[in-house]
Design a protein around this motif. Structure first.
Motif, PDB file in Angstrom:
ATOM      1  N   GLU A 163      77.600  79.174  21.470  1.00 30.62           N
ATOM      2  CA  GLU A 163      78.103  80.225  22.085  1.00 30.62           C
ATOM      3  C   GLU A 163      79.238  80.638  21.613  1.00 30.62           C
ATOM      4  O   GLU A 163      79.705  81.664  22.391  1.00 30.62           O
ATOM      5  N   LYS A 164      80.024  79.852  21.590  1.00 30.99           N
ATOM      6  CA  LYS A 164      81.543  80.474  21.668  1.00 30.99           C
ATOM      7  C   LYS A 164      81.864  81.450  20.291  1.00 30.99           C
ATOM      8  O   LYS A 164      82.412  82.031  20.175  1.00 30.99           O
ATOM      9  N   SER A 200      77.693  84.389  21.222  1.00 31.38           N
ATOM     10  CA  SER A 200      77.787  84.352  22.668  1.00 31.38           C
ATOM     11  C   SER A 200      76.179  84.118  23.468  1.00 31.38           C
ATOM     12  O   SER A 200      76.039  84.407  24.454  1.00 31.38           O
ATOM     13  N   ILE A 201      75.621  83.854  22.324  1.00 33.05           N
ATOM     14  CA  ILE A 201      74.402  83.097  22.700  1.00 33.05           C
ATOM     15  C   ILE A 201      74.550  81.701  24.050  1.00 33.05           C
ATOM     16  O   ILE A 201      74.564  80.836  23.302  1.00 33.05           O
ATOM     17  N   LYS A 202      73.378  81.604  24.200  1.00 34.26           N
ATOM     18  CA  LYS A 202      74.027  80.473  25.007  1.00 34.26           C
ATOM     19  C   LYS A 202      72.580  78.999  24.252  1.00 34.26           C
ATOM     20  O   LYS A 202      71.947  80.040  23.540  1.00 34.26           O
ATOM     21  N   LYS A 203      73.264  78.704  23.912  1.00 30.89           N
ATOM     22  CA  LYS A 203      71.992  77.167  23.276  1.00 30.89           C
ATOM     23  C   LYS A 203      71.169  77.282  24.029  1.00 30.89           C
ATOM     24  O   LYS A 203      69.924  77.082  23.404  1.00 30.89           O
ATOM     25  N   ASP A 204      70.775  77.044  25.035  1.00 30.89           N
ATOM     26  CA  ASP A 204      69.000  77.271  26.053  1.00 30.89           C
ATOM     27  C   ASP A 204      68.197  78.898  25.539  1.00 30.89           C
ATOM     28  O   ASP A 204      67.468  78.560  25.200  1.00 30.89           O
ATOM     29  N   GLU A 205      69.122  79.503  25.142  1.00 31.03           N
ATOM     30  CA  GLU A 205      68.438  80.810  24.706  1.00 31.03           C
ATOM     31  C   GLU A 205      68.012  80.475  23.246  1.00 31.03           C
ATOM     32  O   GLU A 205      66.739  80.491  23.168  1.00 31.03           O
TER      33      GLU A 205
END
Ligand SMILES: Nc1nc2c(c(=O)[nH]1)N[C@H]1C(S)=C(S)[C@@H](COP(=O)(O)OP(=O)(O)OC[C@H]3O[C@@H](n4cnc5c(=O)[nH]c(N)nc54)[C@H](O)[C@@H]3O)O[C@H]1N2
Ligand SMILES: Nc1nc2c(c(=O)[nH]1)N[C@H]1C(S)=C(S)[C@@H](COP(=O)(O)OP(=O)(O)OC[C@H]3O[C@@H](n4cnc5c(=O)[nH]c(N)nc54)[C@H](O)[C@@H]3O)O[C@H]1N2
Ligand code: SF4
Ligand SMILES: [Mo]
Length: 692
Positions: free
Chosen positions: A261-262, A265-270
């Motif tokens: 994510e850092k 910008s894409i979340k782990k869950d995504e």
């Protein structure tokens, strides 16, 4: 009344259109119902292609700049004589390397091939095209990974896929017909869009992953790592048909989900959910365009997509693959037949055998064939500035607007001894820099062939005659070749017509991956088009064919390669001076590049702004106390411009967008290139915004 079928000359979708012609005038245009590519569909540009023929910005004789700097009409005979004199003079005085051409993906294959013959073989010119600004990355990535510049897919794959993942592509604007067909013909397909912007494509997808600009490589390596860890991969295919997987597997272990994510910008869950989708759907396809190709680490990003597609199930089957979508109508032709980055039909400059095959078929001396690829576009321009290159022949491209950091193009004509510009319109920004301007006919006024995004040859047929005094690019290039005294040396008699050129190229393609010895020039007219390869004696069974269904790659060992590399650090990060990231690209279905070709369309006039605007997020507008239509100064380290503000939900805070169309974007973009493809990194710069 006559009905004439031809191919749309805007984007590489390759729609076919039917023009009704009466008394030598176009009465109507409609998309061809039976053509497999567009099945009765066409976008605003194709439907209005005839407006390109308007005489508003065209002239009917060559124009020569006089001593007062004013362009004056001259005859074609005089134009050819002046060109020959100037060019031969530069060649004699400054030697090999002092001349160059800049060409395009928007003229037929036959014209490109002839320009390559005259320019590269006849005069030893450097010669690159606007395809460098566009498809160079995909070409290099495919060449390295598959052994040939071979996009394997058909548009039909979009209609049969279960999961379409678009990366840095906005087909709702850029390739509307395949996009509409996907939505209509394949309503159950899941669509995922990876783009920093909430584009029209993202808005009508099932999922949008708002990636940080230029974070695709980290994202894709992390995804690969996770897919391997979960064992969502096809071991048999990897073992039997690829090289270097074990090293790749080891390499990607350093891309952990914790950092995702850092960095992106894409979340782990995504990512986890995307990985499950990839695993659960039967047919998974990846589609990429300029958000990938135009970057400082573009080639490796394209290959990161290729790597994933090689790793998961289904490679070579319908509805799958790592599919680069082509931009211009004939960029694929330019990639294979313009003699810029490879010899005819993808043959190699450095292979004696390839050069011999060409010299034999063309009946020319071996020594005429260059032993290396052209200098890339950016180096041609910088050699102009340092006066290593003294003469430039520009055909069907408008680099004064489209080249990155285009300040460098200002006063081009005082840098050069002689610039010839060959365009439909005399008033393009580039034509304004010409010493000599040559008026060329439009695609509706000539014949030849285009190769679309899915390798499909299709016929360009003459719908109407060019206005008197205007000539086809083919005629112009041939006459220039003759005026230069190259007739015997290049056996130009063998190249008398586009059909002759096609037949020579056909012979040159024999035995190559793009072999089209089975295609007949006349039979291609009014047909469904034919994808390469199509060999002599082959029988066409299917309108859509893919490569690699036999798992046979074009590399020496017939295996595909996993290619990867460490991540490059950002060339610049937003800071106090330049706090925003600038993205550039297409602004609307009706807007084509530098607008020369779409400005005459009345509907386009009504639908789109007449001057440029910068897209800003609601959050940033609030912070900067901006409202719609406010004027701001955008400044990057390369330049600045005044521009009006449009505020909407497309942009992520911290990012702004300027379209490429109005000659603003490239005042700001950086002269930065992918190291392998030398394609410009148009989609990343840092800027500041100040209210006027
Ligand atoms: N109407 C119209 N159609 C066209 C053209 C035209 O001028 N007008 N031109 C044709 C040509 S030549 C071409 S090459 C194609 C181009 O077609 P596209 O590539 O679809 O068009 P672009 O808008 O240049 O870029 C696509 C997307 O990349 C995104 N992007 C930018 N940076 C990144 C990034 O770092 N990562 C990711 N994942 N995405 C990013 C942008 O936000 C943009 O939405 O269109 C063709 N079709
Ligand atoms: N900032 C930024 N810049 C970009 C991009 C971006 O995304 N952002 N995208 C890049 C890409 S992908 C591309 S493809 C380039 C496109 O850049 P250009 O090629 O410079 O753009 P066009 O406006 O298509 O220019 C084509 C020229 O050829 C003329 N023309 C059209 N047909 C013919 C013909 O048959 N014969 C002759 N002689 N002339 C003809 C047209 O009138 C026009 O002047 O721009 C690149 N520049
Ligand atoms: S989608 Fe592309 S090829 Fe089809 S009509 Fe529109 S511009 Fe022409
Ligand atoms: Mo392009």
């Amino acid at each position: 009344m006559e009905n004439i079928q031809t191919t749309c000359s805007f984007c590489a979708t390759g729609c076919n259109l039917i023009f009704q012609v009466e008394n030598k005038e176009i009465i109507s245009c409609k998309p061809l119902e039976t053509y497999p590519v567009n099945k009765g569909l066409a976008c605003i540009k194709g439907r209005n292609l005839a407006y390109e023929n308007s005489m508003k910005y065209r002239c009917t004789s060559p124009l020569l700049r006089d001593n007062n700097g004013i362009m004056q009409p001259i005859s074609w005979e005089d134009a050819y004589e002046i060109i020959a004199k100037k060019i031969l003079n530069i060649n004699e005085t400054y030697g090999r390397g002092s001349l160059a051409f800049l060409s395009t993906g928007q003229i037929p294959v036959e014209e490109m091939a002839l320009l390559g013959l005259v320019g590269r073989f006849g005069l030893g010119m450097e010669g690159d095209g606007n395809t460098r600004l566009c498809m160079a990355t995909a070409a290099v990535a495919y060449n390295q990974s598959f052994g040939f510049d071979a996009p394997a897919y058909s548009w039909e794959d979009l209609m049969t896929t279960d999961l379409a993942i678009f990366i840095g592509a906005n087909p709702a604007i850029s390739h509307p017909v395949p996009w509409w067909r996907l939505k209509k013909e394949n309503p159950n397909a899941e669509i995922i869009v990876i783009d920093p912007r909430y584009t029209d494509t993202a808005k009508s997808a099932h999922k949008w992953l708002p990636i940080k600009p230029k974070a695709d490589l980290i994202f894709l390596y992390t995804l690969a790592n996770y897919l391997i860890a979960k064992d969502y991969i096809d071991h048999d295919f990897i073992v039997n048909h690829t090289d270097n997987f074990d090293d790749f597997k080891k390499f990607v272990t350093k891309f952990s989900l914790d950092e995702l994510e850092k960095n992106t910008s894409i979340k782990k869950d995504e990512l986890l959910s995307l990985a499950e989708d990839i695993h659960n759907k039967k047919k998974v396809s990846f589609w990429w365009t300029m958000g990938v190709n135009q970057s400082f680490e573009a080639t490796r990003t394209a290959q990161a997509i290729i790597n994933i597609s090689l790793m998961i199930k289904g490679f070579g089957e319908h509805g799958t693959g790592a599919n680069s979508i082509t931009g211009q109508c004939n960029a694929m032709g330019s990639r294979l037949y313009s003699v810029e980055t490879c010899l005819y039909a993808g043959r190699k400059f450095n292979l004696l055998e390839d050069r011999k095959t060409i010299s034999k078929i063309l009946e020319i001396d071996d020594s005429l064939i260059p032993t290396r690829a052209t200098l890339p576009f950016d180096q041609i321009i910088s050699n102009m500035k340092t006066k290593k290159i003294r003469g430039l022949w520009i055909v069907a491209t408008n680099p004064v607007v489209s080249f990155p950091h285009n300040k460098i193009m200002e006063n081009l004509n005082s840098a050069a001894d002689f610039i010839v510009v060959q365009d439909i319109y005399y008033d393009t920004e580039t034509a304004k820099q010409a010493h000599l301007f040559l008026p060329a006919s439009t695609s509706l006024e000539k014949e030849g062939t285009f190769i679309n995004s899915e390798r499909r040859f299709s016929a360009v047929q003459k719908v109407v005659d060019p206005p008197k005094g205007v000539k086809t690019d083919y005629e112009i290039i041939l006459e220039i070749g003759k005026a230069l005294g190259l007739n015997d040396k290049l056996k130009l008699d063998k190249w008398a017509t586009p059909k002759d050129a096609f037949n020579l190229l056909r012979e040159l393609s024999k035995g190559m991956p793009c072999d089209f010895t089975g295609i007949d020039y006349n039979k291609l007219k009014n047909s469904n088009g034919i994808q390469w390869p199509f060999r002599e004696e082959e029988i066409l069974i299917d309108n859509s064919r893919n490569l690699f269904s036999d798992n046979n790659f074009y590399t020496e060992d017939h295996r595909a390669k996993f290619i990867f590399e460490n991540i490059t650090s950002y060339p610049e990060l937003p800071d106090i001076q330049y706090p925003f990231i600038l993205i550039t690209g297409r602004g609307g279905v009706g807007l084509w590049h530098t607008l020369t070709r779409t400005r005459n369309i009345p509907m386009v006039e009504h639908m789109y702004p007449h001057e440029d605007y910068v897209l800003i997020s609601f959050e940033d507008a609030k912070k900067l106390e901006l409202k719609n239509e406010d004027e701001v100064i955008l400044t990057s380290k390369n330049g600045s411009c005044n521009i009006k503000v449009t505020i909407n939900d497309v942009m992520t805070p911290g990012q702004v967008f300027v379209s490429m169309h109005y000659n603003v974007a490239n005042k700001l973009t950086d002269a930065l290139y992918d190291p392998y493809s030398k394609e410009p990194s148009y989609k990343y710069a840092t800027v500041s915004i100040k209210k006027v």
